[in-house]
Scaffold this active site. Sequence first.
Site, mmCIF file in Angstrom:
data_model
loop_
_atom_site.group_PDB
_atom_site.id
_atom_site.type_symbol
_atom_site.label_atom_id
_atom_site.label_comp_id
_atom_site.label_asym_id
_atom_site.label_seq_id
_atom_site.Cartn_x
_atom_site.Cartn_y
_atom_site.Cartn_z
ATOM 1 C CG PHE A 7 93.079 133.278 44.499
ATOM 2 C CD1 PHE A 7 93.083 133.737 43.190
ATOM 3 C CD2 PHE A 7 93.014 134.212 45.526
ATOM 4 C CE1 PHE A 7 93.025 135.091 42.907
ATOM 5 C CE2 PHE A 7 92.956 135.572 45.253
ATOM 6 C CZ PHE A 7 92.959 136.013 43.939
ATOM 7 C CG ASP A 8 92.579 125.604 42.004
ATOM 8 O OD1 ASP A 8 92.581 124.784 42.937
ATOM 9 O OD2 ASP A 8 93.029 125.341 40.872
ATOM 10 C CG LEU A 9 98.246 125.997 45.263
ATOM 11 C CD1 LEU A 9 98.710 127.436 45.455
ATOM 12 C CD2 LEU A 9 98.602 125.160 46.491
ATOM 13 C CG ASP A 10 98.122 122.143 42.098
ATOM 14 O OD1 ASP A 10 98.990 122.821 42.660
ATOM 15 O OD2 ASP A 10 97.912 120.943 42.369
#
Length: 223
Positions: A7-10
Amino acid sequence: MYRYILFDLDGTLTDSREGIFKSVRYSLEKLGRPCPDEGTLRRFVGPPLYDSFMRYCAMDEVEARRAVAVFRERYEAVGWAENKAADGMADLMARLKARGCVLAIASSKPERSVVPIAEKFGFMPYLAAACGSDGKSEEKADVIRKALVRLGVSEEEKAETVMVGDRKFDVEGAAECGLSCIGVEFFDFAVPGELEAAGAAAVCRTAEELERCLSGAEMPKER
């Protein structure tokens, strides 16, 4: 069903616009530069800051590096906490882990910021790794490779692995590493059509859609 999910965060697990917007404004004011409009500020969410300052503020490499350093003065003090969890994502991560999926964060944000954010929103119990950049020269693909190493993903297992992110940088970084990428448009930080044009395998607008996509269910054609 994918076995490994990065998963990416932002823009994917969190809505980080407040902390990023305020920290970009802080940096530009301190450097005596005009601040772009909110539409342009939205483009700062996701890609490496260094690239964004050059692209959107017409900075050269030296000034962009200075702008990033000043940005981090504020962001690492208070900005990292000025965000909100994306609706339904913590619950989705819990269900995915319960089904046997191995989860990780792969963010362009410096790793020293990734971990406290993951802890704040309760993501850490579901993660096998929380990876970020070195804050200097690493690109998205470098962070994805780091996550794959920490998870012990073999070349054969890449077919069971997917990146989930909200910008073309996630899609392109995943492709460079031999992975597919599912795009999300939870907060519309990407320009319309960006994810599709970059080659995202699918684009989801809610955690429920993402869960169906990760399970292999076909997404509706009319959107």
